[in-house]
Write an enzyme that holds these catalytic residues in place. Structure first.
Site, short mmCIF file in Angstrom:
data_model
loop_
_atom_site.label_atom_id
_atom_site.label_comp_id
_atom_site.label_asym_id
_atom_site.label_seq_id
_atom_site.Cartn_x
_atom_site.Cartn_y
_atom_site.Cartn_z
N GLY A 162 0.84 -1.20 -0.06
CA GLY A 162 -0.17 0.65 -0.22
C GLY A 162 0.89 1.35 0.20
N ARG A 220 1.32 -5.16 -5.92
CA ARG A 220 1.18 -7.19 -4.97
C ARG A 220 1.76 -7.96 -6.27
NH1 ARG A 220 -0.32 -4.98 0.35
NH2 ARG A 220 -1.82 -3.35 0.40
N ASP A 275 4.91 -4.95 5.99
CA ASP A 275 6.03 -6.69 6.63
C ASP A 275 5.79 -7.15 5.49
OD1 ASP A 275 2.91 -7.01 6.83
OD2 ASP A 275 2.46 -7.36 8.56
N THR A 299 3.94 2.86 5.77
CA THR A 299 2.55 2.51 6.05
C THR A 299 1.87 3.22 7.28
OG1 THR A 299 0.73 0.71 6.99
CG2 THR A 299 3.58 0.77 7.71
N ASP A 314 -0.21 2.61 9.25
CA ASP A 314 -0.84 1.91 10.33
C ASP A 314 -0.06 1.95 11.08
OD1 ASP A 314 -3.19 1.54 8.90
OD2 ASP A 314 -2.80 -0.64 8.53
N ASP A 357 2.29 -0.15 12.33
CA ASP A 357 2.09 -0.90 12.46
C ASP A 357 3.39 -2.29 12.30
OD1 ASP A 357 2.07 -1.64 10.26
OD2 ASP A 357 0.18 -3.29 9.61
N ARG A 415 -26.14 15.10 16.43
CA ARG A 415 -26.52 13.81 16.37
C ARG A 415 -25.13 12.93 16.55
NH1 ARG A 415 -26.89 15.53 9.96
NH2 ARG A 415 -29.14 15.62 9.38
N ARG A 469 -5.96 -2.20 10.83
CA ARG A 469 -7.37 -3.16 10.57
C ARG A 469 -6.44 -4.54 12.41
NH1 ARG A 469 -4.78 -5.04 6.03
NH2 ARG A 469 -3.22 -6.10 7.13
N LYS A 482 -24.27 16.60 26.70
CA LYS A 482 -23.35 16.59 25.53
C LYS A 482 -24.54 16.34 25.15
CE LYS A 482 -18.30 15.20 27.06
NZ LYS A 482 -17.85 13.92 26.48
#
Length: 328
Positions: free
Chosen positions: A15, A76, A107, A130, A132, A134, A167, A176, A218
């Site tokens: 990605g 990929r 990774d 990345t 993320d 991670d 709302r 993920r 709130k």
């Protein structure tokens, strides 16, 4: 500095993330600084097997430091997972007289580089890219900071409409397997609740918490949900449950999706990419291989690729506590 390497290749895989172009630029210009050749590999490992190479010099990477995505494209590759595919890649690198490879990605990218190195003893160095965040062995991956800013800007805009209409918004962000984006942006965006894979709040506790928020005065709420959160099957199931068990709120869902990956990289990511590119090239020139460059305690450090792949990026427990206090 010992220098058996005369020619390096650089590729991006997996990605995309903001800062990849800045890292490509850094690798190419560090090669130019040390008077070694550099070639770009287009389309990741797919391009590596096909010999989709292009010579690069310092001028080849002008005006890309501010661009998101990757100019080298990313793909990929199932074929590279096979021995036959990796042999093709090795032969193409040999034909081009390449002595070392810098890979920019996550990774999956590092796993490919690790196996390739183990099979052919070919010098490789990884740069973590990345959003993320991670990857073990670095406090920040390329693109993480930019993604945080993108998400916070979106939260601020959604809050405007949430407060105007009383709302409750569930906002899904990427993550993920880890909740770094959700936790950081939730605190920065003033979210009432933050749902991450590492912490299972539970549906009933979520409703109780939202009821307490409403009773405290709130009139609107923001809940940040990491896509890997375990409470519901998906964010729309969360909405349905709250709709059924809570009255008084008009519940809406906003999935930010791939917009989090795009955009011009932040100042932090541009500087980080520049530092990582220099460290990656100079580490290869020093004879090091099979490492990932990372930021630890504001210093560039090397982590073995195997450890970077297998290690777990941990959530900041202090931020969890801060989040609880701020949602009071």
């Amino acid at each position: 500095m010992p220098n058996k390497i005369k020619k390096l290749a650089v590729l991006t895989s997996g990605g995309d993330s903001p800062g990849m172009n800045a890292a490509i630029r850094s690798v190419v210009r560090t090669c130019a600084y040390h008077k070694i050749e550099c070639i770009a590999v287009y389309r990741g490992y797919e391009g590596l097997m096909e010999g989709d190479f292009k010579p690069m010099n310092a001028r080849s990477v002008k005006d890309i430091i501010n661009k998101g995505g990757t100019i080298l494209k990313s793909a990929r590759s199932d074929e590279f997972r096979t021995k036959e595919g990796r042999l093709k890649a090795f032969n193409k690198l040999n034909e081009a007289n390449v002595d070392g490879l810098v890979v920019i990605g996550g990774d999956g990218t590092f796993t490919g580089a690790l196996v390739f190195n183990q099979e052919y003893d070919f010098p490789v160095m990884g740069i973590p890219g990345t959003i993320d965040n991670d990857i073990f062995g670095t406090s920040h991956t390329l693109g993480f900071d930019t993604a945080l800013n993108t998400v916070v800007e979106a939260i601020d805009k959604i809050r405007d409409t949430a407060s105007s209409h009383n709302r409750l918004f569930f906002i899904e962000v990427m993550g993920r397997d880890v909740g770094h984006i959700a936790l950081n942006t939730g605190i920065a965006g003033g979210a009432e609740e933050i749902l991450i894979p590492e912490e299972d709040l539970g549906l009933d506790r979520l409703v109780d918490s939202l009821n307490k928020s409403r009773k405290s005065g709130k009139s609107s709420s923001i809940v940040i949900v990491a896509e890997g959160d375990k409470i519901g099957k998906n964010i729309f199931e969360l909405k349905d449950y709250v709709d059924e068990n809570m009255s008084g709120y008009d519940v809406r869902v906003s999935v930010l999706g791939h917009m989090q990956r795009g955009g011009s990289p932040s100042c932090f990511d541009r500087v980080l990419a520049s530092r990582m590119g220099v460290k990656a090239v100079e580490s290869l020139l020093e004879g090091k291989s099979n490492f990932m460059v990372g930021l630890l305690n504001n210093k560039m450090e090397l982590t073995p690729l195997e450890k970077a792949i297998k290690g777990k990026s941990k959530i900041n427990l202090e931020l969890l506590r801060v989040s609880d206090i701020m949602s009071t």
